[in-house]
Design an enzyme around this catalytic site. Sequence first.
Site, mmCIF file in Angstrom:
data_model
loop_
_atom_site.group_PDB
_atom_site.id
_atom_site.type_symbol
_atom_site.label_atom_id
_atom_site.label_comp_id
_atom_site.label_asym_id
_atom_site.label_seq_id
_atom_site.Cartn_x
_atom_site.Cartn_y
_atom_site.Cartn_z
ATOM 1 N N ASP A 194 42.097 48.346 42.305
ATOM 2 C CA ASP A 194 42.587 48.734 40.974
ATOM 3 C C ASP A 194 43.891 49.532 40.984
ATOM 4 O OD1 ASP A 194 40.813 47.461 39.225
ATOM 5 O OD2 ASP A 194 39.250 48.917 39.703
ATOM 6 N N ASP A 215 39.497 40.703 36.568
ATOM 7 C CA ASP A 215 40.239 41.896 36.145
ATOM 8 C C ASP A 215 41.513 42.100 36.966
ATOM 9 O OD1 ASP A 215 37.409 41.871 36.073
ATOM 10 O OD2 ASP A 215 37.312 43.964 35.487
ATOM 11 N N ARG A 247 35.429 41.149 28.089
ATOM 12 C CA ARG A 247 36.642 41.779 28.634
ATOM 13 C C ARG A 247 37.231 40.979 29.795
ATOM 14 N NH1 ARG A 247 35.045 46.310 28.458
ATOM 15 N NH2 ARG A 247 34.691 46.905 30.616
ATOM 16 N N TRP A 291 41.009 40.003 30.030
ATOM 17 C CA TRP A 291 41.910 40.173 31.183
ATOM 18 C C TRP A 291 42.543 38.832 31.528
ATOM 19 C CZ3 TRP A 291 42.707 44.870 30.743
ATOM 20 C CH2 TRP A 291 41.772 45.890 30.929
ATOM 21 N N SER A 323 30.134 49.087 30.424
ATOM 22 C CA SER A 323 29.175 48.308 31.214
ATOM 23 C C SER A 323 27.819 48.396 30.561
ATOM 24 C CB SER A 323 29.049 48.895 32.623
ATOM 25 O OG SER A 323 30.224 48.680 33.356
HETATM 26 N N1 GLY Z 1 37.977 46.532 35.288
HETATM 27 C C1 GLY Z 1 36.692 46.935 34.894
HETATM 28 C C2 GLY Z 1 36.457 46.780 33.436
HETATM 29 O O1 GLY Z 1 37.209 46.134 32.741
HETATM 30 O O2 GLY Z 1 35.473 47.333 32.979
#
Ligand code: GLY
Length: 387
Positions: free
Chosen positions: A100, A160, A232, A236, A348
């Site tokens: 990341d 992502d 998500r 992305w 999440s």
């Molecule tokens: N990259 C992790 C998320 O989008 O939660």
Amino acid sequence: MKTFPNKILTKSQAEQALDTAVALVRQNLPLYTDHCQNHSSVHDIYPQCENNQWTCGFWPGEVWLSYERTSDAAFKNTALTLVDSFLYRIENKIEVDHHDMGFLYSPSCVAAYKLTGSEKGRRAAILAADQLCTRFQEKGSFFQAWGPLGAKDNYRYIIDCLLNVPLLYWASETTGDAHYAELAHRHVTTCLANSIRPDGSTYHTFFMDPVTGAPVRGATCQGYKDDSCWARGQAWGVYGTAISYRYTKRPEYLEAFRRVLSYYLDRLPEDLIPYWDMTFTEGDTEPRDSSSASIVACGLLEAAKYANPDQAAEYTLLAAQMLGSVAEHYAVRQGPQGIGLVRHGTYSKKSPYNTCTPEGVDECVSWGDYFYMEGLTRLTKDWTLYW
Ligand code: GLY
């Protein structure tokens, strides 16, 4: 392409919404100058955290966007204090054994370099790009997302990462070393070949064979189940393909953009804010992920620059409708210190079928705030990307 009847956010409404967001950022500066902002809020208020999460770059990005809007030195001073913290983090390798680096270093340190010429920002971001390169797996041609390098149970990438590779395009531009962008291209090629299903939906994560490098299988972590479509992740996919097209002008990236966008639009509920997984549609009681709407709006506004005039108008209209919905129904107007900018994000959510740790369900999420501000900024001026 699917169209919608929703109201659009005009330029002056975008300016007003941006000013409201900037006022909240200003109010929150004392909390998150010597600390970072947690990935998600608790009852809409962000706890402080150390600079050790994957999300710590978004708050400095909000501060830089506020500086762009106001030219107020208070924002610049906080953002530069945070650059020091980001340089310390990468020099001391604090929680950087993952992919990341773009999420962390583009909106904080690349932004600092582009806006102020900060050499610390440039140095930190190049070190972060080097760190990301250490995670490139030749067998399979991808950046391993998580876990010890080469570990069989984590020999995978995640969609992502399309927002991490822009750091490498920038690193090639600023150093003149093409190696960074080459690895980015190899990763994106692998990702687009495997992660997009025939109907345009996407897998969140994708395992590769550590011996042969062959694709093995898609699996979810944060989506509802392996063969559903995490909202998500799709977002992305939309924004990430648009940015990769910006830097490379490879037609296959734009083709991928259209496919993932089309699936996304077909699954949207009436107010244009997706549920956290696109298996859920109009009338479901599951939480939304407002952050996906802002991310997709940014992707549309980026892609509009490379589309023909009719398509560009369609993309811009859609983005203004999505951001209009966020501004009218999801954005915070005022609240106590520490309050987020946009409600109803989902980080999440645990399902019977996924592997994530439940966090930040139906809360403000740091990237949701950031991309909302980026989208509004894009509607108000010709914006130079931090990505
Ligand atoms: N990259 C992790 C998320 O989008 O939660």
